[in-house]
Design an enzyme around this catalytic site. Sequence first.
Site, PDB file in Angstrom:
ATOM      1  N   THR A   1      -1.023   7.571  -1.136  1.00  0.00           N
ATOM      2  CA  THR A   1      -2.309   7.430  -1.817  1.00  0.00           C
ATOM      3  C   THR A   1      -3.184   6.336  -1.207  1.00  0.00           C
ATOM      4  OG1 THR A   1      -1.463   5.781  -3.387  1.00  0.00           O
ATOM      5  CG2 THR A   1      -1.199   8.108  -3.974  1.00  0.00           C
TER       6      THR A   1
ATOM      7  N   ASP B   1       3.140  -6.451  10.459  1.00  0.00           N
ATOM      8  CA  ASP B   1       4.128  -6.132  11.486  1.00  0.00           C
ATOM      9  C   ASP B   1       3.958  -7.030  12.701  1.00  0.00           C
ATOM     10  OD1 ASP B   1       5.419  -4.153  10.086  1.00  0.00           O
ATOM     11  OD2 ASP B   1       4.201  -2.527  10.902  1.00  0.00           O
TER      12      ASP B   1
ATOM     13  N   ARG C   1       0.826  -1.193   0.000  1.00  0.00           N
ATOM     14  CA  ARG C   1       0.000   0.000   0.000  1.00  0.00           C
ATOM     15  C   ARG C   1       0.868   1.254   0.000  1.00  0.00           C
ATOM     16  NH1 ARG C   1      -4.244   1.044   4.817  1.00  0.00           N
ATOM     17  NH2 ARG C   1      -2.294   1.146   5.975  1.00  0.00           N
TER      18      ARG C   1
ATOM     19  N   ASP D   1      -1.310  -3.245  12.496  1.00  0.00           N
ATOM     20  CA  ASP D   1      -0.761  -3.720  11.230  1.00  0.00           C
ATOM     21  C   ASP D   1      -0.498  -5.217  11.345  1.00  0.00           C
ATOM     22  OD1 ASP D   1       1.350  -4.494   9.252  1.00  0.00           O
ATOM     23  OD2 ASP D   1       1.167  -2.384   8.681  1.00  0.00           O
TER      24      ASP D   1
END
Length: 209
Positions: free
Chosen positions: A108, A203, A104, A200
């Site tokens: 944006t 992670d 990602r 996340d």
Amino acid sequence: MSQLHIINHPMVQHKLTIMRMKETGSKDFRELLKEIALLMGYEITRDLPLEDVEIQTPICPMKAMKVSGRKLAVVPILRAGLGMVDGLLTLVPVAKVGHIGLYRDETTHQPVEYYCKLPEDIDSRLVIVTDPMLATGGSSCDALTMLKKRGCTNIRLMCLVASPEGVKAVQKAHPDVDIYIAALDDHLNENAYIVPGLGDAGDRIFGTK
């Protein structure tokens, strides 16, 4: 319109709660994700067709049932989707595994493709795409488009936690793909993270925070 399946089995919800907790470390997070993927796999494969076969038990011959000819492929969206593969392979050891690499863009929030390696006969298989988080839906939509361009017509998307925005995006872009999740959360925040979510997933799986 694709169907949204929320798997609310007590053990799935219990394990998901532990995964959401900030203090849960990478080792436990990975193990819980594998266990949930296995449990969700029971639901996502519930309608596989069966056929009668003749077998011999230690006692006598009999007619029994086995899965009828339909071959499976598991395709994780790298990197977090890898965390769900082992659970599904525990359930279906003969499934083939492909990989789709998307990341990602931090500005944006749109997915960028960097890798795609799939089984040669992917177009003849039931394909289960895995990604723990269905946030904006961008990565999932792009991955599904990549599979369809390679001839896949029987695809299911399996995620752990989803946002309403992500579900809506996938259903709009791919109305023929059913979505299987363990929880539909509240919304996306300004950084396109699912709220309340679990942070996340990549992670937390790999300890790279």
